[in-house]
Scaffold this motif. Structure first.
Motif, mmCIF file in Angstrom:
data_model
loop_
_atom_site.group_PDB
_atom_site.id
_atom_site.type_symbol
_atom_site.label_atom_id
_atom_site.label_comp_id
_atom_site.label_asym_id
_atom_site.label_seq_id
_atom_site.Cartn_x
_atom_site.Cartn_y
_atom_site.Cartn_z
ATOM 1 N N GLN A 32 -61.174 62.327 86.650
ATOM 2 C CA GLN A 32 -60.626 62.036 87.973
ATOM 3 C C GLN A 32 -60.726 60.554 88.323
ATOM 4 O OE1 GLN A 32 -59.001 64.199 90.006
ATOM 5 N NE2 GLN A 32 -59.166 65.569 88.246
ATOM 6 N N ILE A 33 -61.752 59.865 87.862
ATOM 7 C CA ILE A 33 -61.973 58.460 88.207
ATOM 8 C C ILE A 33 -61.135 57.519 87.346
ATOM 9 C CG2 ILE A 33 -63.736 56.646 88.163
ATOM 10 C CD1 ILE A 33 -65.705 58.676 89.161
ATOM 11 N N SER A 34 -60.773 57.918 86.163
ATOM 12 C CA SER A 34 -60.080 57.041 85.228
ATOM 13 C C SER A 34 -58.793 56.432 85.791
ATOM 14 C CB SER A 34 -59.801 57.795 83.933
ATOM 15 O OG SER A 34 -59.106 56.983 83.037
ATOM 16 N N PRO A 35 -57.885 57.180 86.413
ATOM 17 C CA PRO A 35 -56.673 56.545 86.949
ATOM 18 C C PRO A 35 -56.973 55.522 88.046
ATOM 19 C CG PRO A 35 -56.360 58.912 86.805
ATOM 20 C CD PRO A 35 -57.803 58.635 86.519
ATOM 21 N N MET A 36 -57.979 55.777 88.865
ATOM 22 C CA MET A 36 -58.343 54.813 89.908
ATOM 23 C C MET A 36 -58.873 53.528 89.294
ATOM 24 S SD MET A 36 -59.987 57.078 92.950
ATOM 25 C CE MET A 36 -61.009 58.127 91.945
ATOM 26 N N ALA A 37 -59.621 53.645 88.221
ATOM 27 C CA ALA A 37 -60.147 52.458 87.551
ATOM 28 C C ALA A 37 -59.015 51.636 86.954
ATOM 29 C CB ALA A 37 -61.143 52.865 86.464
ATOM 30 N N ASN A 38 -58.025 52.291 86.379
ATOM 31 C CA ASN A 38 -56.883 51.573 85.819
ATOM 32 C C ASN A 38 -56.085 50.883 86.914
ATOM 33 O OD1 ASN A 38 -57.469 52.272 83.191
ATOM 34 N ND2 ASN A 38 -56.233 54.118 83.253
ATOM 35 N N GLN A 39 -55.901 51.545 88.039
ATOM 36 C CA GLN A 39 -55.178 50.948 89.154
ATOM 37 C C GLN A 39 -55.928 49.727 89.688
ATOM 38 O OE1 GLN A 39 -54.627 53.573 92.466
ATOM 39 N NE2 GLN A 39 -53.123 52.257 93.440
ATOM 40 N N ALA A 40 -57.234 49.821 89.824
ATOM 41 C CA ALA A 40 -58.033 48.692 90.308
ATOM 42 C C ALA A 40 -57.986 47.535 89.318
ATOM 43 C CB ALA A 40 -59.473 49.132 90.540
ATOM 44 N N ARG A 41 -58.023 47.837 88.024
ATOM 45 C CA ARG A 41 -57.952 46.793 87.001
ATOM 46 C C ARG A 41 -56.608 46.060 87.075
ATOM 47 N NH1 ARG A 41 -58.459 49.847 82.779
ATOM 48 N NH2 ARG A 41 -60.713 49.965 82.981
ATOM 49 N N TYR A 42 -55.525 46.814 87.250
ATOM 50 C CA TYR A 42 -54.204 46.203 87.361
ATOM 51 C C TYR A 42 -54.122 45.337 88.611
ATOM 52 C CZ TYR A 42 -49.223 45.699 88.156
ATOM 53 O OH TYR A 42 -47.990 45.180 88.400
ATOM 54 N N PHE A 43 -54.635 45.821 89.728
ATOM 55 C CA PHE A 43 -54.589 45.068 90.982
ATOM 56 C C PHE A 43 -55.399 43.779 90.864
ATOM 57 C CE2 PHE A 43 -56.003 44.007 95.269
ATOM 58 C CZ PHE A 43 -54.798 44.004 95.939
ATOM 59 N N ASN A 44 -56.593 43.852 90.295
ATOM 60 C CA ASN A 44 -57.421 42.659 90.121
ATOM 61 C C ASN A 44 -56.748 41.638 89.208
ATOM 62 O OD1 ASN A 44 -59.430 43.585 91.799
ATOM 63 N ND2 ASN A 44 -60.615 44.482 90.124
ATOM 64 N N HIS A 45 -56.076 42.128 88.168
ATOM 65 C CA HIS A 45 -55.352 41.229 87.271
ATOM 66 C C HIS A 45 -54.212 40.553 88.029
ATOM 67 C CE1 HIS A 45 -53.658 39.618 83.608
ATOM 68 N NE2 HIS A 45 -52.496 40.150 83.927
ATOM 69 N N CYS A 46 -53.503 41.293 88.863
ATOM 70 C CA CYS A 46 -52.418 40.734 89.662
ATOM 71 C C CYS A 46 -52.943 39.649 90.597
ATOM 72 C CB CYS A 46 -51.742 41.853 90.458
ATOM 73 S SG CYS A 46 -50.429 41.284 91.560
ATOM 74 N N VAL A 47 -54.028 39.914 91.291
ATOM 75 C CA VAL A 47 -54.604 38.932 92.214
ATOM 76 C C VAL A 47 -55.042 37.680 91.448
ATOM 77 C CG1 VAL A 47 -56.524 38.472 93.792
ATOM 78 C CG2 VAL A 47 -55.292 40.633 93.937
ATOM 79 N N ASP A 48 -55.664 37.848 90.311
ATOM 80 C CA ASP A 48 -56.102 36.698 89.514
ATOM 81 C C ASP A 48 -54.918 35.854 89.049
ATOM 82 O OD1 ASP A 48 -58.736 37.386 89.830
ATOM 83 O OD2 ASP A 48 -58.862 38.460 87.907
ATOM 84 N N GLU A 49 -53.811 36.507 88.680
ATOM 85 C CA GLU A 49 -52.615 35.774 88.263
ATOM 86 C C GLU A 49 -52.018 34.984 89.419
ATOM 87 O OE1 GLU A 49 -51.072 35.281 85.275
ATOM 88 O OE2 GLU A 49 -52.907 36.154 84.465
ATOM 89 N N VAL A 50 -51.987 35.568 90.606
ATOM 90 C CA VAL A 50 -51.457 34.850 91.769
ATOM 91 C C VAL A 50 -52.337 33.658 92.090
ATOM 92 C CG1 VAL A 50 -50.979 35.019 94.247
ATOM 93 C CG2 VAL A 50 -50.266 36.854 92.719
ATOM 94 N N ILE A 51 -53.642 33.822 92.021
ATOM 95 C CA ILE A 51 -54.562 32.712 92.279
ATOM 96 C C ILE A 51 -54.351 31.605 91.245
ATOM 97 C CG2 ILE A 51 -56.990 32.014 92.224
ATOM 98 C CD1 ILE A 51 -57.645 34.743 93.456
ATOM 99 N N ARG A 52 -54.204 31.986 89.994
ATOM 100 C CA ARG A 52 -54.023 31.007 88.929
ATOM 101 C C ARG A 52 -52.700 30.249 89.088
ATOM 102 N NH1 ARG A 52 -54.414 34.252 84.548
ATOM 103 N NH2 ARG A 52 -56.656 34.292 84.818
#
Length: 72
Positions: free
Chosen positions: A27-47
């Motif tokens: 049950q937690i695995s899809p939420m972890a993938n979504q959070a990982r994608y979101f964090n990657h997106c935020v890091d790319e925008v910052i960069r």
């Protein structure tokens, strides 16, 4: 009768615990993938935001805004 109860306590409960842990991980695995994608997106925008006047917190807020689907 007490021997049957001891067998249940010794075997059934650990098996149920293992299934509960596996179910929770599934049950937690899809939420972890979504959070990982979101964090990657935020890091790319910052960069990619090279505005020197903005502080790190402002760039992070911009990244969250953009990754949530809002326009700049």
């Amino acid at each position: 009768m007490s021997q049957a109860r001891e067998l249940i306590n010794a075997h059934l409960y650990p098996v149920l615990l293992v299934f509960a842990v596996i179910y929770g991980a599934i049950q937690i695995s899809p939420m972890a993938n979504q959070a990982r994608y979101f964090n990657h997106c935020v890091d790319e925008v910052i960069r990619e935001s090279n505005v020197q006047k903005m502080s790190f917190a402002e760039r992070r807020a911009l990244g969250v805004k953009v990754c949530n689907g809002s326009s700049i």
